[in-house]
Scaffold this motif. Structure first.
Motif, PDB file in Angstrom:
ATOM      1  N   HIS A 334      28.186  18.020  61.576  1.00  0.00           N
ATOM      2  CA  HIS A 334      27.239  17.881  60.470  1.00  0.00           C
ATOM      3  C   HIS A 334      27.993  17.613  59.165  1.00  0.00           C
ATOM      4  O   HIS A 334      28.900  18.359  58.788  1.00  0.00           O
ATOM      5  CB  HIS A 334      26.382  19.138  60.336  1.00  0.00           C
ATOM      6  N   VAL A 335      27.604  16.546  58.503  1.00  0.00           N
ATOM      7  CA  VAL A 335      28.254  16.155  57.256  1.00  0.00           C
ATOM      8  C   VAL A 335      27.192  15.811  56.217  1.00  0.00           C
ATOM      9  O   VAL A 335      26.050  15.505  56.559  1.00  0.00           O
ATOM     10  CB  VAL A 335      29.190  14.935  57.470  1.00  0.00           C
ATOM     11  N   VAL A 336      27.593  15.868  54.957  1.00  0.00           N
ATOM     12  CA  VAL A 336      26.702  15.500  53.847  1.00  0.00           C
ATOM     13  C   VAL A 336      27.330  14.330  53.102  1.00  0.00           C
ATOM     14  O   VAL A 336      28.501  14.377  52.741  1.00  0.00           O
ATOM     15  CB  VAL A 336      26.478  16.682  52.882  1.00  0.00           C
ATOM     16  N   SER A 337      26.544  13.291  52.896  1.00  0.00           N
ATOM     17  CA  SER A 337      27.017  12.110  52.173  1.00  0.00           C
ATOM     18  C   SER A 337      26.482  12.122  50.747  1.00  0.00           C
ATOM     19  O   SER A 337      25.315  12.446  50.525  1.00  0.00           O
ATOM     20  CB  SER A 337      26.569  10.830  52.892  1.00  0.00           C
ATOM     21  N   LYS A 338      27.329  11.750  49.796  1.00  0.00           N
ATOM     22  CA  LYS A 338      26.879  11.647  48.405  1.00  0.00           C
ATOM     23  C   LYS A 338      25.934  10.471  48.223  1.00  0.00           C
ATOM     24  O   LYS A 338      25.236  10.373  47.218  1.00  0.00           O
ATOM     25  CB  LYS A 338      28.082  11.495  47.479  1.00  0.00           C
ATOM     26  N   ASP A 340      23.171   9.767  49.828  1.00  0.00           N
ATOM     27  CA  ASP A 340      21.771  10.205  49.782  1.00  0.00           C
ATOM     28  C   ASP A 340      21.614  11.715  49.665  1.00  0.00           C
ATOM     29  O   ASP A 340      20.501  12.211  49.532  1.00  0.00           O
ATOM     30  CB  ASP A 340      21.009   9.710  51.023  1.00  0.00           C
ATOM     31  N   GLY A 341      22.729  12.449  49.704  1.00  0.00           N
ATOM     32  CA  GLY A 341      22.669  13.897  49.557  1.00  0.00           C
ATOM     33  C   GLY A 341      22.113  14.633  50.760  1.00  0.00           C
ATOM     34  O   GLY A 341      21.846  15.830  50.681  1.00  0.00           O
ATOM     35  N   ARG A 342      21.950  13.929  51.866  1.00  0.00           N
ATOM     36  CA  ARG A 342      21.352  14.550  53.046  1.00  0.00           C
ATOM     37  C   ARG A 342      22.405  14.915  54.088  1.00  0.00           C
ATOM     38  O   ARG A 342      23.457  14.284  54.171  1.00  0.00           O
ATOM     39  CB  ARG A 342      20.341  13.604  53.675  1.00  0.00           C
ATOM     40  N   THR A 343      22.063  15.922  54.885  1.00  0.00           N
ATOM     41  CA  THR A 343      22.916  16.288  56.009  1.00  0.00           C
ATOM     42  C   THR A 343      22.595  15.387  57.194  1.00  0.00           C
ATOM     43  O   THR A 343      21.432  15.184  57.529  1.00  0.00           O
ATOM     44  CB  THR A 343      22.699  17.753  56.415  1.00  0.00           C
ATOM     45  N   SER A 344      23.623  14.834  57.795  1.00  0.00           N
ATOM     46  CA  SER A 344      23.435  14.008  58.984  1.00  0.00           C
ATOM     47  C   SER A 344      24.485  14.388  60.017  1.00  0.00           C
ATOM     48  O   SER A 344      25.376  15.198  59.754  1.00  0.00           O
ATOM     49  CB  SER A 344      23.533  12.518  58.642  1.00  0.00           C
ATOM     50  N   THR A 345      24.369  13.806  61.202  1.00  0.00           N
ATOM     51  CA  THR A 345      25.284  14.138  62.293  1.00  0.00           C
ATOM     52  C   THR A 345      26.206  12.959  62.563  1.00  0.00           C
ATOM     53  O   THR A 345      25.735  11.853  62.836  1.00  0.00           O
ATOM     54  CB  THR A 345      24.509  14.498  63.568  1.00  0.00           C
TER      55      THR A 345
END
Length: 361
Positions: A334-338, A340-345
Motif C-alpha cells: 500500500h502506497v500513497v501518491s502525491k 491524487d493523495g490516495r492510497t493504492s496498491t
C-alpha cells in the motif's frame, strides 16, 4: 444575496406569478412589495460568472422564453447593467445545476434535474448555450434509471451514450469544434484465477457447470471477476471461497495475461494468484460449479487442455517454478501518491532479502 429596486409593475407582476405557483418550486426570487415599489433579491452563485457574457449570447440563451414580457421589458436592448440582476435570476432558474470538473467541463447534478420533461428539455438547450458562451468543454449528464424518459431528450439535443450501470445512464456532450477529449468508457475487465496448493502437493480444482466445449470435463483453477473497488488479492480469495468453500491466504501474483476483444469487445486482464489454503473442506457453489476437489499437481498438469495449450502450459510452468522457490511473484504494498493523495496498491518483487517469501536469489 443581491437586491435591487426595479420597475414596480414589472417586479410586482413577477412576484405575483411566483406566489401563484407559476414559477418552479425552487424559486430564485425573494419579493418584498410595498404600496410604492417592489424590491426583489436573487441569489446567483453561477450568475457572477456571467458579467462578461455578451448581450447577444444572453439573447440566444433565452430566445424561446418570453422573459421580456414576464419582466415588463419591451426589448432586450433595455437589459443593460441596471437589469443584470434579472439576467442572473433568469440564469439561475433555467441553467441546470452543475459543478465544474477539473478539465474545463461541467458535471450536471443528477439529484436536481427539473421534474417536468418539457422543463428539462428547455433547460438543457439553454444550459448548452450558456456553457458554450462561457467556454466550457465537456458536459457529463448522469440520468438515474427512474428518469429514463429524459434519455431521448438528451440524445435529440446531441448527447452521446458513454456508459450504463444498473442504476443510471451516463451521457456526454463535447462543446468545442475540435476532437473530443473526454475519456472513453472503461476498456478492460479484470479477472483472477486462484492457484491453491496444499502441503500434499494437491491443487484445488473445479469443474464449471457452464463452460465451452473445449473445457468440457476438464478440471481447472477457480476463477472469477474482480468487483468494483475490490483488490486483486482479496478478489482472488473471495472467488475461491465462493466457488469451493475453502478459505485461503494470498501469497502473490505469479503472472497475468492481457487479451483483447473478449466479452462485449472489451480487453481482459487475468491475474494468476498463488494462494495458501487455511481450510480444506469443500462446499461448492451449486449455481455455477459442477464439482470441486483436491487433485495431485502431477495429474492436474497432465490434462490435455493444459498440455495442448501453450499459454496454460506456461502458466503451470511458472507456478511450479514458484513452488520450487526459483521464481518470485508480485506482492501487494500500500502506497500513497502525491498525484491524487490516495492510497493504492502497488504490486512488485521486494528487494529486501528478509521480505522475500519465495526465497529466490
Amino acid at each position: 444575496m443581491a437586491s435591487s429596486l426595479v420597475d414596480t409593475a414589472a417586479a410586482a407582476n413577477l412576484c405575483r406569478l411566483t406566489a401563484a405557483g407559476r414559477r418552479p418550486a425552487r424559486s430564485f426570487l425573494n419579493c418584498a412589495c410595498s404600496s410604492t415599489d417592489c424590491r426583489v433579491s436573487a441569489s446567483y452563485p453561477i450568475g457572477r460568472m456571467l458579467s462578461g457574457v455578451r448581450s447577444a449570447a444572453r439573447k440566444k440563451l433565452f430566445r424561446s422564453d418570453p422573459a421580456d414580457q414576464l419582466l415588463g421589458i419591451n426589448s432586450w436592448s433595455e437589459c443593460g447593467t441596471d437589469h443584470h440582476h434579472w439576467w442572473t435570476a433568469l440564469e439561475n432558474n433555467f441553467v441546470l445545476e452543475a459543478s465544474d470538473d477539473e478539465y474545463g467541463g461541467v458535471v450536471v447534478d443528477a439529484d436536481r434535474l427539473p421534474s417536468d420533461n418539457a422543463a428539462f428539455a428547455r433547460s438543457l438547450a439553454a444550459s448548452l448555450s450558456y456553457w458554450k458562451s462561457v467556454g466550457k468543454k465537456g458536459v457529463w449528464l448522469k440520468l438515474p434509471v427512474h428518469r429514463a424518459e429524459l434519455v431521448p431528450l438528451a440524445v435529440k439535443e446531441g448527447f452521446k451514450y458513454h456508459h450504463a450501470e444498473e442504476a443510471y445512464v451516463m451521457l456526454t456532450y463535447w462543446i468545442p469544434d475540435e476532437p473530443c477529449m473526454l475519456p472513453a468508457n472503461a476498456s478492460h475487465q479484470v479477472g483472477v484465477g486462484g492457484f491453491v496448493i496444499n502441503d500434499q502437493m494437491q491443487v484445488l480444482v473445479v469443474q464449471e457447470k457452464y463452460c465451452g466445449s473445449s473445457l468440457d470435463g476438464a478440471w481447472k483453477l477457480p476463477t472469477g471477476f474482480i468487483l468494483a473497488s475490490e483488490e486483486i488479492y482479496t478478489g482472488a480469495s473471495r472467488e475461491v471461497k465462493e466457488e469451493t468453500g475453502v478459505d485461503t491466504e494470498f501469497v502473490d501474483v505469479v503472472a497475468f495475461r492481457h487479451a483483447h476483444n473478449v466479452a462485449f469487445q472489451k480487453s481482459d486482464l487475468f491475474f494468476i494468484c498463488m494462494l495458501r489454503p487455511v481450510s480444506s473442506k469443500i462446499k461448492i457453489d451449486e449455481t455455477e460449479i459442477q464439482a470441486a476437489k483436491w487433485m495431485p499437481l502431477e495429474e492436474f498438469v497432465k490434462q490435455p487442455f493444459i498440455q495442448e495449450d501453450h499459454m496454460f502450459q506456461k502458466v503451470m510452468d511458472i507456478c511450479i517454478q514458484r513452488l520450487r522457490k526459483c521464481y518470485c511473484g508480485l506482492t501487494p504494498h500500500h502506497v500513497v501518491s502525491k498525484f491524487d493523495g490516495r492510497t493504492s496498491t502497488l504490486y512488485y518483487n521486494v528487494a529486501e532479502p528478509e521480505d522475500v517469501n519465495c526465497g529466490a536469489a
